[in-house]
Design an enzyme around this catalytic site. Structure first.
Site, PDB file in Angstrom:
ATOM      1  CD  GLU A  40      -2.556   1.213   2.705  1.00  0.00           C
ATOM      2  OE1 GLU A  40      -3.657   1.788   2.737  1.00  0.00           O
ATOM      3  OE2 GLU A  40      -2.049   0.657   3.703  1.00  0.00           O
ATOM      4  CE  LYS A 110      -7.847   1.479   3.633  1.00  0.00           C
ATOM      5  NZ  LYS A 110      -6.760   2.196   4.336  1.00  0.00           N
ATOM      6  CB  CYS A 151      -4.190  -1.475   4.390  1.00  0.00           C
ATOM      7  SG  CYS A 151      -3.258  -1.285   5.939  1.00  0.00           S
TER       8      CYS A 151
END
Length: 264
Positions: A40, A110, A151
């Protein structure tokens, strides 16, 4: 399929970060990897005031990794970067997947953002500077369905179940997990997502210090559908390689058909 998880220590120097990522991809290709995963925010980790100007999915960042994938003849998941967002205040946190020819095969933004307010201790709202994505993404990597995440998504099992129901056999997690949560939660969560969805999980993490005073956990790893860690990176920058055994995946799903037996 041979996969490589690339562990990086990105900092404030964007050019240096990309160069380091390129070197890791070369090592992955030299090891025979078909697919390499980077962490990330590999474009920049540092104080918010110094963040690079966000760009689109056809900008310099994308061009760099498209060229790398093409020159190395390897699939590349370019971790995530600061993509131009819906307004002047927010970016997207975006993963790009490139095929062996350097063509953009998938884009994932995300979905889950870390907002926390603990009076007298911490006040952090990722949503103030990052806009959430809205679409789940499964990309076909030469016949293998790969589900994308980033993440903090790891803490939301419903996302991974949706990916598995959509056909994913492999789940990828580029991340920048902090040390204080990583040492207790990182491996546990990765193994849980693998077991409950009977998928391989490929997790590529940032490692080491970056401003402002933060440290990333690392421990990039590959977990099989039984929840066994089949490869794990040492606590340093580098590339860790493993082979995905799709016959083993099929056997696990047949012998313990929990995914098929679900009722909700």
């Amino acid at each position: 399929m041979r996969v490589a998880v690339c562990q990086l220590n990105a900092r404030e120097d964007r050019a240096a970060n990309l160069a380091a990522a390129g070197e890791l991809l070369e090592k992955a290709a030299a090891s025979g990897a078909d697919l390499a995963i980077l962490p990330e925010y590999l474009d920049y980790l540092g104080p918010g005031a110094g963040a690079p100007k966000p760009e689109g999915t056809d900008g310099e960042f994308a061009g760099f990794f498209a060229a790398a994938a093409r020159s190395l003849g390897m699939w590349v998941l370019a971790g995530s970067f600061h993509e131009t967002g819906p307004d002047a205040e927010r970016t997207y946190n975006t993963s790009l997947v490139f095929d062996r020819a350097g063509a953009l095969a998938a884009t994932y933004r995300k979905i889950h953002l870390y907002d926390v307010e603990i009076p007298g201790r911490v006040s952090y709202h990722e949503s103030r500077s990052v806009a959430p994505g809205t679409e789940t993404v499964v990309v076909d990597v030469e016949g293998v369905p790969v589900g994308l995440s980033i993440c903090y998504d790891l803490r939301f099992p419903e996302l991974y179940r949706r990916l598995a129901v959509a056909g994913a056999q492999v789940l990828v997690v580029p991340a920048a997990f902090m040390t204080h949560t990583g040492r207790d939660h990182w491996e546990v969560l990765l193994r849980a997502r693998a077991i409950e969805n009977q998928c391989y999980v490929l997790a590529a993490g940032q490692i080491g210090d970056h401003e402002p005073g933060r440290t990333c956990f690392g421990r990039s790893m590959v977990v099989d559908p039984w929840g066994t860690v089949v490869a794990q990176a040492p606590d340093t920058i580098g590339v860790t390689v493993a082979d995905i055994d799709l016959e083993r995946l099929a056997a696990i799903r047949q012998e313990l058909p929990s995914l098929a037996n679900r009722r909700l």
